[in-house]
Scaffold this motif. Structure first.
Motif, PDB file in Angstrom:
ATOM      1  N   GLN A  47       8.309  19.533  21.050  1.00 56.69           N
ATOM      2  CA  GLN A  47       9.009  19.922  19.790  1.00 56.69           C
ATOM      3  C   GLN A  47       9.009  19.038  18.622  1.00 56.69           C
ATOM      4  N   LEU A  48       9.548  17.697  19.114  1.00 62.31           N
ATOM      5  CA  LEU A  48       9.538  16.580  18.358  1.00 62.31           C
ATOM      6  C   LEU A  48       8.466  16.180  17.532  1.00 62.31           C
ATOM      7  N   ILE A  49       7.173  16.266  18.325  1.00 59.50           N
ATOM      8  CA  ILE A  49       5.823  16.085  17.794  1.00 59.50           C
ATOM      9  C   ILE A  49       5.510  17.323  16.766  1.00 59.50           C
ATOM     10  N   GLU A  50       5.838  18.679  17.130  1.00 58.04           N
ATOM     11  CA  GLU A  50       5.609  19.593  16.152  1.00 58.04           C
ATOM     12  C   GLU A  50       6.555  19.303  14.855  1.00 58.04           C
ATOM     13  N   TYR A  51       7.645  18.902  14.973  1.00 56.04           N
ATOM     14  CA  TYR A  51       8.391  18.716  13.581  1.00 56.04           C
ATOM     15  C   TYR A  51       7.605  17.578  12.863  1.00 56.04           C
ATOM     16  N   PHE A  52       7.241  16.744  13.448  1.00 50.43           N
ATOM     17  CA  PHE A  52       6.718  15.381  12.610  1.00 50.43           C
ATOM     18  C   PHE A  52       5.417  15.906  12.131  1.00 50.43           C
ATOM     19  N   ASN A  53       4.741  16.918  12.677  1.00 51.63           N
ATOM     20  CA  ASN A  53       3.453  17.458  12.206  1.00 51.63           C
ATOM     21  C   ASN A  53       3.625  18.373  11.100  1.00 51.63           C
ATOM     22  N   GLY A  54       4.946  18.918  10.889  1.00 48.78           N
ATOM     23  CA  GLY A  54       5.495  19.883   9.893  1.00 48.78           C
ATOM     24  C   GLY A  54       5.218  21.342  10.383  1.00 48.78           C
ATOM     25  N   GLU A  55       5.240  21.400  11.722  1.00 50.89           N
ATOM     26  CA  GLU A  55       5.058  22.659  12.334  1.00 50.89           C
ATOM     27  C   GLU A  55       6.194  22.968  12.943  1.00 50.89           C
ATOM     28  N   ARG A  56       7.344  22.863  12.668  1.00 51.82           N
ATOM     29  CA  ARG A  56       8.802  23.084  13.375  1.00 51.82           C
ATOM     30  C   ARG A  56       9.731  22.854  12.208  1.00 51.82           C
ATOM     31  N   LEU A  57      10.593  23.866  12.154  1.00 50.73           N
ATOM     32  CA  LEU A  57      11.919  23.738  11.365  1.00 50.73           C
ATOM     33  C   LEU A  57      13.099  23.740  12.288  1.00 50.73           C
ATOM     34  N   ASN A  58      12.959  24.296  13.456  1.00 59.90           N
ATOM     35  CA  ASN A  58      14.280  24.184  14.172  1.00 59.90           C
ATOM     36  C   ASN A  58      14.052  23.850  15.541  1.00 59.90           C
ATOM     37  N   PHE A  59      14.764  23.234  16.214  1.00 61.42           N
ATOM     38  CA  PHE A  59      14.540  22.714  17.535  1.00 61.42           C
ATOM     39  C   PHE A  59      15.335  23.872  18.659  1.00 61.42           C
ATOM     40  N   ASP A  60      14.776  24.343  19.793  1.00 63.24           N
ATOM     41  CA  ASP A  60      15.318  25.220  20.562  1.00 63.24           C
ATOM     42  C   ASP A  60      15.457  24.743  22.060  1.00 63.24           C
ATOM     43  N   PHE A  61      15.452  23.604  22.409  1.00 64.54           N
ATOM     44  CA  PHE A  61      15.404  23.172  23.587  1.00 64.54           C
ATOM     45  C   PHE A  61      16.948  23.001  23.743  1.00 64.54           C
ATOM     46  N   LYS A  62      17.342  23.049  25.310  1.00 63.99           N
ATOM     47  CA  LYS A  62      18.596  22.711  25.570  1.00 63.99           C
ATOM     48  C   LYS A  62      18.990  21.358  25.374  1.00 63.99           C
ATOM     49  N   LYS A  66      26.616  13.776  25.491  1.00 60.90           N
ATOM     50  CA  LYS A  66      27.942  13.502  25.850  1.00 60.90           C
ATOM     51  C   LYS A  66      29.012  13.012  24.640  1.00 60.90           C
ATOM     52  N   GLY A  67      30.060  13.517  24.538  1.00 57.93           N
ATOM     53  CA  GLY A  67      31.092  12.971  23.516  1.00 57.93           C
ATOM     54  C   GLY A  67      32.459  13.654  23.756  1.00 57.93           C
ATOM     55  N   THR A  68      33.250  13.019  22.771  1.00 57.57           N
ATOM     56  CA  THR A  68      34.584  13.827  22.851  1.00 57.57           C
ATOM     57  C   THR A  68      34.404  15.333  22.385  1.00 57.57           C
ATOM     58  N   GLU A  69      35.713  15.935  22.724  1.00 59.21           N
ATOM     59  CA  GLU A  69      35.551  17.389  22.109  1.00 59.21           C
ATOM     60  C   GLU A  69      35.683  17.434  20.571  1.00 59.21           C
ATOM     61  N   PHE A  70      36.113  16.271  19.810  1.00 53.53           N
ATOM     62  CA  PHE A  70      36.010  16.325  18.456  1.00 53.53           C
ATOM     63  C   PHE A  70      34.861  16.327  18.019  1.00 53.53           C
ATOM     64  N   GLN A  71      34.128  15.036  18.657  1.00 54.13           N
ATOM     65  CA  GLN A  71      32.550  14.800  18.422  1.00 54.13           C
ATOM     66  C   GLN A  71      31.701  15.883  18.735  1.00 54.13           C
ATOM     67  N   GLN A  72      31.829  16.587  19.658  1.00 54.75           N
ATOM     68  CA  GLN A  72      30.945  17.954  19.988  1.00 54.75           C
ATOM     69  C   GLN A  72      31.308  18.877  18.839  1.00 54.75           C
ATOM     70  N   LYS A  73      32.576  19.017  18.303  1.00 57.50           N
ATOM     71  CA  LYS A  73      32.695  20.195  17.357  1.00 57.50           C
ATOM     72  C   LYS A  73      31.960  19.494  16.151  1.00 57.50           C
ATOM     73  N   VAL A  74      31.959  18.167  15.519  1.00 60.16           N
ATOM     74  CA  VAL A  74      31.326  17.578  14.561  1.00 60.16           C
ATOM     75  C   VAL A  74      29.801  18.215  14.685  1.00 60.16           C
ATOM     76  N   TRP A  75      29.136  17.680  15.864  1.00 55.43           N
ATOM     77  CA  TRP A  75      27.714  17.791  16.193  1.00 55.43           C
ATOM     78  C   TRP A  75      27.397  19.104  16.087  1.00 55.43           C
ATOM     79  N   ARG A  76      28.159  20.063  16.332  1.00 51.71           N
ATOM     80  CA  ARG A  76      27.957  21.548  16.543  1.00 51.71           C
ATOM     81  C   ARG A  76      27.835  21.875  14.746  1.00 51.71           C
ATOM     82  N   SER A  77      28.747  21.488  14.171  1.00 56.07           N
ATOM     83  CA  SER A  77      28.564  21.715  12.779  1.00 56.07           C
ATOM     84  C   SER A  77      27.263  21.154  12.182  1.00 56.07           C
ATOM     85  N   LEU A  78      26.681  20.064  12.485  1.00 51.36           N
ATOM     86  CA  LEU A  78      25.561  19.757  11.957  1.00 51.36           C
ATOM     87  C   LEU A  78      24.422  20.451  12.250  1.00 51.36           C
ATOM     88  N   LEU A  79      24.424  21.107  13.169  1.00 52.98           N
ATOM     89  CA  LEU A  79      23.262  22.263  13.482  1.00 52.98           C
ATOM     90  C   LEU A  79      23.337  23.526  12.727  1.00 52.98           C
TER      91      LEU A  79
END
Length: 159
Positions: A47-62, A66-79
């Motif tokens: 998926q990273l290769i596809e992203y860099f090749n302009g073939e992918r807009l979103n990632f869907d792998f799992k 690892k981070g604090t509850e607050f960090q996890q919340k912030v990272w989810r908002s980035l998505l």
């Protein structure tokens, strides 16, 4: 925990994870590319290769950062920031429900272990400037231009 290194236009991407998901992706200027990608990391690498090749807009792998509850919340908002769009640190703080948490949000963004996939590069300063990116501002600029080439001149004009 498995690790693999793949070549990207921004350097060598180190992917770390296991059957529970990808826990980290980071970039280095140089390094040795993995001759064999462990099965647990193959989808992320592809998926990273596809992203860099302009073939992918979103990632869907799992993901399994690892981070604090607050960090996890912030990272989810980035998505939630759409491909090709940006958001300011202040806007991100408002979305998270605390306008006074700008510095804490910026700090959590800086600790994001899943570069590119959890798109902290899409967060900019309130004045439109490129601020803070653990991988270097040149990479942030490259990623934003890659995701929105039609606006690249507007985004990076000197203010």
């Amino acid at each position: 925990m498995e690790t693999a290194y793949i070549k990207t236009p921004l350097g060598i991407a180190k992917i770390t994870g296991d059957e529970n998901g990808i826990s980290a992706i980071s970039l280095f200027n140089e390094g040795t590319i993995s001759p064999i990608i462990p099965a647990e990391l193959q989808e992320a690498g592809q998926q990273l290769i596809e992203y860099f090749n302009g073939e992918r807009l979103n990632f869907d792998f799992k993901l399994n950062p690892k981070g604090t509850e607050f960090q996890q919340k912030v990272w989810r908002s980035l998505l939630e920031i759409p491909f090709g769009k940006t958001r300011t640190y202040l806007e991100q703080s408002k979305i998270l429900g605390d306008i006074k948490a700008v510095r804490a949000v910026a700090s959590a963004n800086g600790k994001n272990p899943l570069w590119i996939v959890v798109p902290c590069h899409r967060v900019i300063g309130s004045d439109g400037s490129l601020t803070g990116y653990a991988g270097g501002l040149w990479r942030k600029k490259w990623l934003l231009e890659h995701e929105n080439p039609s606006n690249q001149q507007l985004l990076f004009e000197e203010k």
